[in-house]
Design a protein around this motif. Structure first.
Motif, PDB file in Angstrom:
ATOM      1  N   GLY A   1      -3.904 -12.962  20.220  1.00 16.63           N
ATOM      2  CA  GLY A   1      -5.093 -12.518  19.498  1.00 16.63           C
ATOM      3  C   GLY A   1      -4.912 -11.221  18.727  1.00 16.63           C
ATOM      4  N   HIS A   2      -3.688 -10.711  18.659  1.00 18.16           N
ATOM      5  CA  HIS A   2      -3.470  -9.470  17.916  1.00 18.16           C
ATOM      6  C   HIS A   2      -3.295  -9.750  16.422  1.00 18.16           C
ATOM      7  CE1 HIS A   2      -3.047  -7.267  21.600  1.00 18.16           C
ATOM      8  NE2 HIS A   2      -2.075  -8.060  22.014  1.00 18.16           N
TER       9      HIS A   2
ATOM     10  N   ARG B   1      -0.238  -1.156  17.967  1.00 16.86           N
ATOM     11  CA  ARG B   1       1.027  -0.644  18.512  1.00 16.86           C
ATOM     12  C   ARG B   1       2.115  -0.810  17.463  1.00 16.86           C
ATOM     13  NH1 ARG B   1       0.462  -1.626  24.324  1.00 16.86           N
ATOM     14  NH2 ARG B   1      -1.758  -1.223  24.662  1.00 16.86           N
ATOM     15  N   PHE B   2       3.059   0.108  17.533  1.00 17.17           N
ATOM     16  CA  PHE B   2       4.169   0.122  16.573  1.00 17.17           C
ATOM     17  C   PHE B   2       5.445  -0.312  17.311  1.00 17.17           C
ATOM     18  CE2 PHE B   2       6.857   3.153  13.717  1.00 17.17           C
ATOM     19  CZ  PHE B   2       7.277   2.074  12.952  1.00 17.17           C
TER      20      PHE B   2
ATOM     21  N   ASP C   1      10.598 -13.509  14.859  1.00 19.78           N
ATOM     22  CA  ASP C   1       9.655 -14.584  14.496  1.00 19.78           C
ATOM     23  C   ASP C   1       8.916 -15.056  15.747  1.00 19.78           C
ATOM     24  OD1 ASP C   1      10.576 -14.472  11.903  1.00 19.78           O
ATOM     25  OD2 ASP C   1      11.885 -16.219  12.083  1.00 19.78           O
ATOM     26  N   ALA C   2       9.668 -15.261  16.830  1.00 14.27           N
ATOM     27  CA  ALA C   2       9.052 -15.717  18.092  1.00 14.27           C
ATOM     28  C   ALA C   2       8.123 -14.641  18.643  1.00 14.27           C
ATOM     29  CB  ALA C   2      10.141 -16.059  19.102  1.00 14.27           C
ATOM     30  N   GLY C   3       8.555 -13.390  18.539  1.00 10.13           N
ATOM     31  CA  GLY C   3       7.723 -12.282  19.029  1.00 10.13           C
ATOM     32  C   GLY C   3       6.417 -12.187  18.260  1.00 10.13           C
ATOM     33  N   GLU C   4       6.505 -12.346  16.945  1.00 11.57           N
ATOM     34  CA  GLU C   4       5.305 -12.286  16.104  1.00 11.57           C
ATOM     35  C   GLU C   4       4.344 -13.413  16.491  1.00 11.57           C
ATOM     36  OE1 GLU C   4       6.090 -12.662  11.911  1.00 11.57           O
ATOM     37  OE2 GLU C   4       3.955 -12.579  11.411  1.00 11.57           O
ATOM     38  N   ALA C   5       4.901 -14.617  16.647  1.00 10.36           N
ATOM     39  CA  ALA C   5       4.048 -15.767  17.001  1.00 10.36           C
ATOM     40  C   ALA C   5       3.358 -15.519  18.347  1.00 10.36           C
ATOM     41  CB  ALA C   5       4.893 -17.039  17.053  1.00 10.36           C
ATOM     42  N   TRP C   6       4.100 -14.948  19.293  1.00  9.48           N
ATOM     43  CA  TRP C   6       3.511 -14.703  20.621  1.00  9.48           C
ATOM     44  C   TRP C   6       2.375 -13.681  20.526  1.00  9.48           C
ATOM     45  CZ3 TRP C   6       2.758 -10.625  23.996  1.00  9.48           C
ATOM     46  CH2 TRP C   6       2.356 -10.992  25.285  1.00  9.48           C
ATOM     47  N   LEU C   7       2.602 -12.607  19.764  1.00 11.29           N
ATOM     48  CA  LEU C   7       1.560 -11.576  19.632  1.00 11.29           C
ATOM     49  C   LEU C   7       0.304 -12.141  18.971  1.00 11.29           C
ATOM     50  CD1 LEU C   7       3.706  -8.476  18.558  1.00 11.29           C
ATOM     51  CD2 LEU C   7       2.476  -8.758  20.725  1.00 11.29           C
ATOM     52  N   ARG C   8       0.507 -12.970  17.957  1.00  8.84           N
ATOM     53  CA  ARG C   8      -0.650 -13.593  17.284  1.00  8.84           C
ATOM     54  C   ARG C   8      -1.401 -14.502  18.249  1.00  8.84           C
ATOM     55  NH1 ARG C   8      -0.719 -12.382  11.953  1.00  8.84           N
ATOM     56  NH2 ARG C   8       1.289 -11.985  10.958  1.00  8.84           N
TER      57      ARG C   8
ATOM     58  N   GLY D   1      -6.000  -1.070  13.747  1.00 11.59           N
ATOM     59  CA  GLY D   1      -5.869  -1.884  14.956  1.00 11.59           C
ATOM     60  C   GLY D   1      -4.820  -2.974  14.854  1.00 11.59           C
ATOM     61  N   THR D   2      -4.099  -2.997  13.741  1.00 13.62           N
ATOM     62  CA  THR D   2      -3.055  -4.020  13.548  1.00 13.62           C
ATOM     63  C   THR D   2      -1.764  -3.592  14.242  1.00 13.62           C
ATOM     64  OG1 THR D   2      -4.008  -4.637  11.425  1.00 13.62           O
ATOM     65  CG2 THR D   2      -1.684  -5.188  11.755  1.00 13.62           C
ATOM     66  N   TRP D   3      -1.131  -4.544  14.899  1.00 13.90           N
ATOM     67  CA  TRP D   3       0.177  -4.270  15.504  1.00 13.90           C
ATOM     68  C   TRP D   3       1.229  -4.411  14.427  1.00 13.90           C
ATOM     69  CZ3 TRP D   3       1.373  -5.209  21.229  1.00 13.90           C
ATOM     70  CH2 TRP D   3       0.256  -4.893  22.004  1.00 13.90           C
ATOM     71  N   VAL D   4       2.126  -3.441  14.358  1.00 12.31           N
ATOM     72  CA  VAL D   4       3.171  -3.468  13.331  1.00 12.31           C
ATOM     73  C   VAL D   4       4.502  -3.804  13.998  1.00 12.31           C
ATOM     74  CG1 VAL D   4       4.418  -2.115  11.598  1.00 12.31           C
ATOM     75  CG2 VAL D   4       1.939  -1.802  11.886  1.00 12.31           C
TER      76      VAL D   4
END
Ligand code: TYD
Length: 207
Positions: free
Chosen positions: A33-34, A6-7, A23-30, A88-91
């Motif tokens: 498992g994304h 997803r973009f 930063d918090a959003g990225e950590a949550w997505l990781r 399949g990577t979220w950007v």
């Protein structure tokens, strides 16, 4: 073949606080498992970062500015964003084309029709799946900026410029209400963080 990523883009006037909350959003997505690729505009490739330096620091007219941000975007899409999404990577991208409509369109008063034409050429239909719009009062954002950094060409603009940019974002949001989520960036850091994570959670639950 993997499911496309997803973009997701983050927008708002300078000083709205989007970078910290990404930063918090990225950590949550990781943590979900994304695979996540974090990027920014103008920027994200060597060429686009070189164009960013020019756009942020050299005097130029609004058309030159628009052409350079779209040139940077074209390279970023081709070299980085499209391959990542296909794999399949979220950007997660700090700013994208809504910034061009808000800053060059509304802020500088440049022709929105020309921007739409450039958008079509450069993006070939690609649009973010979700846009987090960090909406802050221009006076509050100006005070935040002054406390932390020296101004670039945009940040040096007056309050009236940022009022116009904000109304540009409001218009884009009204034109794409399902893509945009407005985050009240004037709230406490905890409230903003909560709003960001719940927008990501709702989006991740779709499709
Ligand atoms: P910004 O993303 O706020 O980075 P930083 O947090 O490092 O200052 O700065 C990028 C600037 O570029 C911002 O002032 C908005 C401007 N900009 C445009 O004018 N048009 C565009 O299309 C984009 C992507 C950015």
């Amino acid at each position: 073949m993997s499911t496309p990523g997803r973009f997701i883009t983050a927008e708002g006037i300078d000083g709205a606080g989007k970078t910290t909350h990404l930063d918090a959003g990225e950590a949550w997505l990781r943590a979900q498992g994304h695979a996540v690729l974090r990027s920014r505009e103008p920027g994200g490739t060597a060429l686009a970062e070189a164009l960013r330096e020019l756009v942020l620091h050299r005097p130029m007219d609004a058309l030159t500015e628009a052409l350079l941000v779209f040139a940077a975007r074209r390279d970023h899409l081709q070299q980085v964003i499209e391959p990542a999404l296909a794999a399949g990577t979220w950007v997660l991208c700090d700013r994208f084309t809504d910034a061009t409509f808000a800053y060059q369109g509304h802020g500088r008063g440049f022709d929105a029709g020309v921007l739409s034409t450039l958008e079509g050429w450069v993006q070939q239909g690609r649009q973010p799946d979700l846009t987090l719009w960090f909406d802050a009062d221009p006076a509050v954002a100006a005070a935040r900026r002054a406390a932390v950094r020296a101004a670039d060409r945009f940040e040096a603009e007056d309050l009236a410029f940022f009022h116009r940019v904000r109304s540009g974002y409001a218009l884009r949001a009204s034109e794409a209400p399902t893509r945009f989520v407005r985050i009240d960036a004037g709230g406490s850091p905890e409230a903003v963080r909560h709003a960001v994570l719940s927008a990501l959670e709702s989006h991740a639950a779709t499709r």
